[in-house]
Design an enzyme around this catalytic site. Structure first.
Site, short mmCIF file in Angstrom:
data_model
loop_
_atom_site.label_atom_id
_atom_site.label_comp_id
_atom_site.label_asym_id
_atom_site.label_seq_id
_atom_site.Cartn_x
_atom_site.Cartn_y
_atom_site.Cartn_z
N ASP A 185 0.82 -1.17 -0.17
CA ASP A 185 -0.01 0.04 -0.05
C ASP A 185 0.79 1.24 -0.15
OD1 ASP A 185 -2.13 1.69 0.35
OD2 ASP A 185 -2.26 1.48 2.50
N ASP A 193 -0.70 5.77 -7.47
CA ASP A 193 -1.39 4.93 -6.27
C ASP A 193 -1.49 3.62 -6.92
OD1 ASP A 193 -2.30 4.40 -3.78
OD2 ASP A 193 -4.33 4.52 -4.47
#
Length: 453
Positions: free
Chosen positions: A158, A338
């Site tokens: 992440d 991302d």
């Protein structure tokens, strides 16, 4: 010449017509039945042999070949490279479409569209209860170990958080029942901390306490401070429904709880790697596989120049780019690269202008659009800076949904507003471009990803 072909009678794949055996010179009916039964058994054995051969061919040439290709890439890497699995929201989207009977609505809308008409009303009840999941989520699953006995865990990789956490054997909530659990009593390198902590995510919260132990990623190990989670109720239903055990944060230190250096930075601090950076390579031909490299750059993953863009934020992998779609333009927009987003997110006003006259259909209650895959009106995204130009053609942001209807595609573009106009460059962008996340130089590197290694 008149040639007549007799059609045999088959039932459940077995020959049942006695006329099939009329050519045999057999008088005894019992022997005839035995031979017929023998042919049936032979037919079954032949069928099983063919199916086994087909299965083996698929295994050998598809599954095993993909594993061999991945192992070859990992073996020949100059830097620490690990393979990971990619799970995105598309399957959940399609399940929602089918569950709530939106499939017929979409197909009917497409028929209207093909006729030059527009279907503007959804014919279902206004009380239809559709469970809204976070459709923009995507999960990169990588494996690592904790403890000197290398207790295995599957982590979400992440870029939007900075801590590492694993579920503890002390966890008493239902979500931990099916997970790998960390047991500090089985590791000789465990160091007690005990500081209580709560982690907050968009999908919910988890709570636990800090501990320190040996963490192993690939062939590199280091003592590292992480969180033992003992309560996951605030993270439901996401946690139980997913296959990950914990989260490995690849964000910035200021995002972390407890002011813990991200694991990549700590690897450099302990002289395990030369550069505090990591890269993502997502093969175009395999939507479920990716490669994470830590400490260096594998040049075989990209082609052409590698361009760096400076970060404009100390919390996120956020850069400044001008965004162009046709004659629509947004100067100096924030763009977050991302690993946890399955789509390109766009400011709502920008998206609405972009979709005008594009022949797309908004799916009721769901944040995405459907169109014909061969829609020639679909535009190309252009993101530019003084350093480079990055384009994203329709082939990269279209997702085929053939099981909803032939020739149909979903746009992997979602409207999402921030206080300041912001784009999130997720999976579609990262499949076209090889990306470098550089802590040392506070920048993101972008290069055209190789389609074939």
């Amino acid at each position: 010449m008149d040639i007549t072909v007799r059609e045999h009678d088959f039932k459940h794949g077995f020959i049942k017509s006695n006329s099939t055996f009329d050519g045999l010179n057999i008088d005894n009916s019992k022997n005839k039945k035995k031979i017929q039964k023998g042919f049936q058994i032979l037919y079954v054995l032949l069928f099983c042999s063919v199916m086994c051969g087909l299965f083996y061919y698929v295994y050998e040439n598809v599954w095993l070949q993909r594993d061999n290709e991945m192992n070859e890439i990992l073996k020949n890497s100059e830097h620490l490279t690990i393979g990971f699995k990619v799970e995105n929201a598309h399957d959940r989207i399609l399940k929602t479409i089918k569950t709530h009977k939106l499939k017929n609505y979409i197909k009917e809308s497409v028929n209207f569209l093909n006729s030059g008409l527009t279907k503007t009303n959804y014919l279902g009840s206004s009380n239809d209860n559709i469970e809204l999941v976070d459709f923009q989520n995507i999960m990169f699953y990588g494996d690592a170990e904790v403890g000197d006995n290398q207790q295995p865990f599957t982590f979400i990789l992440d870029t939007g958080s900075a801590n590492l956490w694993v579920p503890s054997v002390k966890c008493t909530t239902a979500g931990c029942l099916t997970k790998h659990l960390y047991d500090s009593s089985k590791s000789r390198t465990y160091e007690k901390d005990g500081t209580k902590v709560e982690m907050n995510y968009v999908s919910g919260t988890v709570s636990g306490f800090f501990s320190k132990d040996l963490v192993t990623v690939g062939n590199l190990s280091l003592p590292y401070k992480f969180i033992e989670v003992i309560d996951t109720n605030g993270f439901e239903p996401t946690y139980t429904a997913s296959t990950f055990d914990g989260i490995l944060g690849l964000g910035w230190k200021d995002l972390s709880i407890g002011s813990v250096d991200p694991i990549v930075v700590e690897l450099k601090n302990q002289n395990k790697i030369e550069n505090a950076l990591f890269t993502f390579y997502l093969p175009v031909h395999d939507k479920h596989t990716g490669f994470l490299t830590i400490g260096g750059i594998e040049e075989r993953f990209y082609e052409g120049p590698l361009t760096y863009e400076k970060l404009n934020h100390d919390l996120y992998w956020q850069i400044t780019l001008d965004a162009h779609v046709g004659n629509i333009m947004l100067e100096k927009a924030n763009c977050i690269v991302d690993s946890g987003t399955s789509a390109i997110t766009v400011p709502t006003d920008f998206l609405n202008k972009m979709l005008q006259n594009l022949d797309v259909i908004k799916v009721p209650f769901l944040p995405f659009y459907v169109t014909l895959c061969n829609n020639s009106k679909l535009p190309t995204f252009e993101f530019t800076s003084e350093n480079g130009k990055y384009t994203l053609e329709p082939e990269y942001y279209l997702q085929h949904i053939e099981d909803v209807g032939p020739g149909l595609c979903m746009l992997n573009i979602i409207g999402l507003d921030f206080p300041v106009p912001t784009f999130i460059l997720g999976d579609p962008f990262m499949r076209k471009y090889f990306t470098v996340f550089d802590y040392d130089n506070q920048s993101v590197g972008i290069a055209l990803a190789k389609k074939n290694l």
